[in-house]
Design a protein around this motif. Sequence first.
Motif, mmCIF file in Angstrom:
data_model
loop_
_atom_site.group_PDB
_atom_site.id
_atom_site.type_symbol
_atom_site.label_atom_id
_atom_site.label_comp_id
_atom_site.label_asym_id
_atom_site.label_seq_id
_atom_site.Cartn_x
_atom_site.Cartn_y
_atom_site.Cartn_z
ATOM 1 N N ASP A 95 0.828 -1.211 0.000
ATOM 2 C CA ASP A 95 0.000 0.000 0.000
ATOM 3 C C ASP A 95 0.860 1.258 0.000
ATOM 4 O O ASP A 95 0.535 2.253 -0.660
ATOM 5 C CB ASP A 95 -0.962 -0.002 1.184
ATOM 6 C CG ASP A 95 -0.244 -0.027 2.528
ATOM 7 O OD1 ASP A 95 0.883 -0.542 2.572
ATOM 8 O OD2 ASP A 95 -0.817 0.476 3.522
ATOM 9 N N ALA A 113 -6.239 6.414 -1.747
ATOM 10 C CA ALA A 113 -5.305 5.372 -1.310
ATOM 11 C C ALA A 113 -4.826 5.611 0.118
ATOM 12 O O ALA A 113 -4.793 4.686 0.951
ATOM 13 C CB ALA A 113 -4.109 5.317 -2.261
ATOM 14 N N CYS A 166 -7.722 5.090 2.661
ATOM 15 C CA CYS A 166 -8.016 3.663 2.845
ATOM 16 C C CYS A 166 -6.933 2.982 3.664
ATOM 17 O O CYS A 166 -7.227 2.104 4.496
ATOM 18 C CB CYS A 166 -8.152 2.986 1.485
ATOM 19 S SG CYS A 166 -9.656 3.415 0.604
ATOM 20 N N TYR A 226 -10.861 -0.317 0.284
ATOM 21 C CA TYR A 226 -10.244 -0.142 -1.035
ATOM 22 C C TYR A 226 -11.223 -0.360 -2.195
ATOM 23 O O TYR A 226 -11.275 0.472 -3.125
ATOM 24 C CB TYR A 226 -9.038 -1.076 -1.181
ATOM 25 C CG TYR A 226 -7.826 -0.626 -0.408
ATOM 26 C CD1 TYR A 226 -7.031 0.410 -0.865
ATOM 27 C CD2 TYR A 226 -7.481 -1.232 0.799
ATOM 28 C CE1 TYR A 226 -5.910 0.834 -0.156
ATOM 29 C CE2 TYR A 226 -6.365 -0.824 1.519
ATOM 30 C CZ TYR A 226 -5.589 0.207 1.032
ATOM 31 O OH TYR A 226 -4.485 0.634 1.733
#
Length: 518
Positions: free
Chosen positions: A312, A352, A355, A367
């Motif tokens: 991530d 992003a 999340c 996501y």
Amino acid sequence: MSHGAVETERFLHLYIFDKAPRCLPPYLDLARRSDDFFVRALRRAALLPWRDARFWRRAADAVAEREKMAGRDLAQVCLAFRRVDFPSRILSQHCQSYVAENAPSFNTFELAAVLSYFSYAGAGLPGAEQFVQSLADEAVSSWRQREAVPWSAWKMLVIASAEAGVDHQLLFTTAAPHLVRNVKYMSGRDAVDVCGAFAEFRFKHQTLLMELQRFLPSMGLSDAEVAALQASFLRLDFEAPQLRRLQIPDDIRKKESNTTLGVWGPPDAEFNWCEEDYQLSEWIAEPVNTASCLPMILLPLLFLAMHEATADVCVIAWMEVAIAIGSMLFHATLRYPMQLADELPMLWYVSAVACSCLKRLKAVHAYPLAYGWAAVLSIVIIVTQQHSLLHDCFRGMMTVTFCTGLVVIGWGSSSISVRIKSCRDDKGKRAAKAAENMMQAALLMFAVSVVSWLLDNYHCARLKNLPGGLPYPQLHTWWHMFIAGTLHCITMLLHMDSHRDSSGLDVRFVAGLPVIDT
């Protein structure tokens, strides 16, 4: 049905009810169609973005050939012709003769629709002024006082009277109370046209003007509409403080149209920053702003080279690079598609990071929802035309999504910083202190970057005329530099959180940049 009639039906359906054909259809026998079918065909054709003068000429001939047509149908025909701005002398003459004989059978809205078109297309016909005067008299006749008339009819009547130059005091006096009650439904264009009509004869209706001023902020006025309303209010000797507040200051107006143009053509983006355009090269509109995006590329690349980051965090770092590339393209071209190349990666970046924070702190796997919503927003914004209703609605939703994501990131970053501090024992105090310092630095740099962005956007004229001959400080460049530092701090915090339980977690500095050892 004969073969010819079938062909006419087929081509009429293709021409009116489907998308525009690549070649013009053959002659359409509109004269033999029923009034209902004929009117529906014209109304639908008026909504299409393409025009064919031959079709509208034949339609005008078909109207004139009909011996009798209901007032409702003739009104809809006139509105269709008015919508496409097609002046037909034949249709104007037909309206003049037919309505003069049958005026009592028309309701007020139908009279207004016919008069609206006639004042536009029939101004040069013999007896045109007398015809407009007679229809205005008919519209305000005493026997019509109990008729329920929509406000749009009064709008069309006063505008048509002004266009025809017919000074009809009673019409304006009668229409004004109806317009006052419905100002809240008016668009900016409606307000401009109504004010222009009253200003044409200096009919000052104080209540109408006060009500218009009250609703001006909600009308979404363009620069041209603000200027037109100003001219009308000036002619009516009416002070409108609300209108002055709606004027865009010179500081934030787009640069003059005579600015040097580069190979990308005239700027059409929604922002044109304070830096002068194409001063060094015809290929780069704003060279300083373009070059200042480089830290947003270098910092995440250096981070990826020096750290073994989780998936991530790697995605977030690459999204930061995408933002920088889009921003460089935007500042180099000042074109709207490149503005989207700058803004849409920001949407994905915020999604992003938000999340990642939710997953780390609340174990919420958002996501699929966040990326799905970002994909919908991106696709619709890309495929729709700039300034279209759908495009603007989705841009608004993108702004709301972006702001919501920023709130989540602010909460998540501060919570992660606190969690790292609480997880470290005495030996890990250095890492905990570094996490706290990164959070404080991120907040400070973000505040400075936002202030720089606002000052550059709203006080350009003052920044270019600083006392003592000081040079323009290139504040948008500082926005890029400080926001790059902010994003880098967030990336480092997320990486530290991924290894918060590691006994070897530490922070050292290489050439002034923090490097996290795990």
